[in-house]
Design a protein around this motif. Sequence first.
Motif, short mmCIF file in Angstrom:
data_model
loop_
_atom_site.label_atom_id
_atom_site.label_comp_id
_atom_site.label_asym_id
_atom_site.label_seq_id
_atom_site.Cartn_x
_atom_site.Cartn_y
_atom_site.Cartn_z
N LEU A 178 11.13 -6.58 11.96
CA LEU A 178 10.41 -6.26 10.77
C LEU A 178 10.88 -6.97 9.43
O LEU A 178 9.74 -7.24 8.86
CB LEU A 178 10.36 -4.66 10.79
CG LEU A 178 9.87 -3.86 11.94
CD1 LEU A 178 9.93 -2.52 11.63
CD2 LEU A 178 8.25 -4.34 11.79
N ALA A 179 12.05 -7.22 9.42
CA ALA A 179 12.15 -7.93 7.73
C ALA A 179 12.00 -9.14 8.08
O ALA A 179 11.46 -9.69 6.96
CB ALA A 179 13.72 -7.70 7.98
N LEU A 200 8.33 -3.63 4.82
CA LEU A 200 7.95 -3.16 5.91
C LEU A 200 9.17 -2.40 6.76
O LEU A 200 8.95 -1.24 7.13
CB LEU A 200 7.19 -4.38 6.73
CG LEU A 200 6.41 -3.64 7.78
CD1 LEU A 200 5.37 -3.09 7.42
CD2 LEU A 200 5.98 -4.95 8.78
N ALA A 201 10.28 -3.18 6.54
CA ALA A 201 11.32 -2.78 7.30
C ALA A 201 11.91 -1.44 6.90
O ALA A 201 12.22 -0.54 7.63
CB ALA A 201 12.57 -3.54 7.61
N LEU A 202 11.74 -1.15 5.54
CA LEU A 202 12.18 0.17 4.82
C LEU A 202 11.45 1.06 5.04
O LEU A 202 11.74 2.34 5.34
CB LEU A 202 12.62 -0.13 3.45
CG LEU A 202 13.55 -1.10 3.15
CD1 LEU A 202 13.62 -1.18 1.51
CD2 LEU A 202 15.02 -0.69 3.27
N LEU A 252 0.66 -1.21 -0.13
CA LEU A 252 0.05 0.24 -0.08
C LEU A 252 0.70 1.28 -0.01
O LEU A 252 0.49 2.26 -0.55
CB LEU A 252 -0.91 -0.08 1.22
CG LEU A 252 -2.22 -0.85 1.10
CD1 LEU A 252 -3.05 -0.98 2.73
CD2 LEU A 252 -3.10 -0.69 0.11
N LEU A 253 1.99 1.12 0.78
CA LEU A 253 2.69 2.42 1.20
C LEU A 253 4.16 2.44 0.03
O LEU A 253 4.70 1.44 0.15
CB LEU A 253 3.00 2.61 2.48
CG LEU A 253 1.68 3.00 3.11
CD1 LEU A 253 2.27 2.95 4.60
CD2 LEU A 253 1.33 4.45 2.78
N PRO A 254 4.53 3.30 -0.50
CA PRO A 254 5.70 3.24 -1.47
C PRO A 254 6.98 3.39 -0.39
O PRO A 254 6.70 4.45 0.42
CB PRO A 254 5.55 4.31 -2.36
CG PRO A 254 4.73 5.25 -1.47
CD PRO A 254 3.92 4.82 -0.77
N VAL A 255 8.12 2.94 -0.55
CA VAL A 255 9.59 3.14 -0.01
C VAL A 255 9.93 4.30 -0.84
O VAL A 255 10.05 4.01 -2.21
CB VAL A 255 10.28 1.87 0.12
CG1 VAL A 255 11.59 2.22 0.55
CG2 VAL A 255 9.67 0.97 1.22
N TYR A 299 17.56 0.57 19.59
CA TYR A 299 16.08 0.21 19.43
C TYR A 299 15.97 -0.14 17.95
O TYR A 299 15.52 -1.25 17.51
CB TYR A 299 15.21 1.14 19.91
CG TYR A 299 14.96 1.29 21.36
CD1 TYR A 299 14.10 0.72 21.85
CD2 TYR A 299 16.02 2.10 22.06
CE1 TYR A 299 14.17 0.90 23.35
CE2 TYR A 299 15.90 2.28 23.57
CZ TYR A 299 15.05 1.59 24.11
OH TYR A 299 14.93 1.58 25.55
N ALA A 300 16.40 0.73 17.05
CA ALA A 300 16.08 0.79 15.56
C ALA A 300 16.96 -0.55 15.14
O ALA A 300 16.47 -1.50 14.32
CB ALA A 300 16.72 1.64 14.79
N PHE A 301 18.31 -0.83 15.78
CA PHE A 301 19.12 -2.09 15.22
C PHE A 301 18.26 -3.36 15.41
O PHE A 301 18.32 -4.31 14.73
CB PHE A 301 20.43 -2.03 16.22
CG PHE A 301 21.54 -2.97 16.06
CD1 PHE A 301 22.24 -2.98 14.90
CD2 PHE A 301 21.36 -4.07 16.79
CE1 PHE A 301 23.14 -4.02 14.54
CE2 PHE A 301 22.41 -5.07 16.45
CZ PHE A 301 23.12 -5.06 15.35
N LEU A 302 17.74 -3.42 16.76
CA LEU A 302 17.00 -4.87 17.13
C LEU A 302 15.62 -4.74 16.42
O LEU A 302 15.30 -6.22 16.29
CB LEU A 302 16.86 -4.99 18.64
CG LEU A 302 18.35 -4.71 19.38
CD1 LEU A 302 18.01 -5.01 20.76
CD2 LEU A 302 19.14 -6.17 19.11
#
Lengths: 206, 327
Positions: free
Chosen positions: B149-150, B109-111, A165-168, B141-144
């Motif tokens: 998420l990936a 999602l991770a990106l 849905l959302l673009p990167v 936080y972001a590192f873990l």
Amino acid sequence: MLDRLVGIFLIALARLLTGAYANWLGCKPEVCQRLYFANHSSHLDFLLLWAMLPPRLRYKTRPVAGADYWNATCLRRYIIQRVFRGVLIERGGQHAPNHNPLQPLQEALDAGDSLIIFPEGTRSLDGEIQPFKAGLYHLAQSNPQVEFVPVAMENLNRVMPKGELLPVPLVCVLSFGAPIVLGAEESKADYLARARQAIVDILPKR
Amino acid sequence: MKLIAHLPDFSAHVPAAVRETTLHLFMGIGAVLVLASLIGLILRWRLGRDNGVVANLNARVNAWWVMVAVMGVALLGGHTGVVVLFALVSFFALREFITLTHTRRGDHLALLACFFIFLPIQYLFVWQGWYAMFAIFVPVYAFLLMPCLACLGHDTTRFLERTAQTQWGLMICVYAISHVPALLLLDIPGYAERNLLLVVFLILVVQSSDVLQYIWGKLYGRRKIAPNLSPSKTVAGFIGGIASATGLGAGLWWITPFTPLQAAGMALVITLMGFAGGLVMSAIKRDRGVKDWGHMIEGHGGMLDRLDSVCFSAPMFFHMVRYFFTP
């Protein structure tokens, strides 16, 4: 007026997200009747291609899009009809025997407009370019006065893969190749393969 | 200076203590740019329009006018202006970086989280002045969370490689660059309200070093210093550029909390880090087979081509100032 503003807003948004950049390799952005054909991987595709054209060309250039998707909601209908002045075509098979799906495209070309089409017919899942549909060949046959320009759109399958849905935000390069002309003796299959290869050839290699 | 009296409304967000100094610095930079533009015009007239090096030089100078103007507008916005500017810079830099990585569909999602969650939150901490969270948010936080998420993408192909590349991009483009506006958080005795000038010092010294290395290299550069990493960096450019930028840094001691000698030391460390950063980022570009990170800045390439040295020098500068000059 409002339609133009919505158009400018969408262009600005698309540029912010993709940092798109036009690479005019085989032709220049000149005022002449053209049919831009490109590889298709996301709903952003024609918006970006449209955004990359200078304004004097942009408002004479109409994207060709699937009626089933773009007529589905009010907002989509507004955007495709009023903002982009898109040409809608029916996809899928169930038509009357003498129905010609290319009719609206031919009318737009006869009126002097340029077109943006995606000859794969649907969005690619993995970025691989699928075989082209025959429509491109038929249009080339009946419109020898129009320049058929291949456009390779890089990275759009990463920006917004089918189903997301959302673009990167990623940088996309749009490469415009040299116009390809249908040969006198050229068969449909040869022409479609050559047109597809023209896009593959100018797609930046990573 | 009477000129300042005409600018009260524009400079309302700039602390009174630094208004005049900032204006003088920008007038100085403006004078240098006028000179550079004149030299560019003369070179074009003498060597012709077809000379590629001169055309590129002029494109670079023109881009400098724009970059200085953008920096000036950001400074007029004071604390918030600088934070917003560097948040945008991070966004564009990360966009260029991720473009050159080999992410796959499963990383979507991770990106998205990197661009629209981690980046804004990091700059929110900078803006709020929450030092502890600013310092650990990305490396902890972001590192873990990012690889978690990936995982939702259910794709194991080259998982470590993809994750590592994205994390590296986040560290360089978001974490490292956010140390520039973070200079505004430092509470330096006797330097209250003047921290904007530290930002100006860092950017001015590091960017001048890049420009001076280019000039020294073009004038006297013979031997390449690291031909495999960067075809444009020469020994003369390195020595001349670092030495003259260190001199410039020492000459700017009056806008900093440093003595002239300390200012020279700081300038030497950040220009060396900047040079090394340029080599590191160049190595990545060569490996990916590209000359520039992007094409945002005419004549220079992308945002990261201009910012590579700042990425590496800003965190060092921040921590040196914090360690030696805050209680």
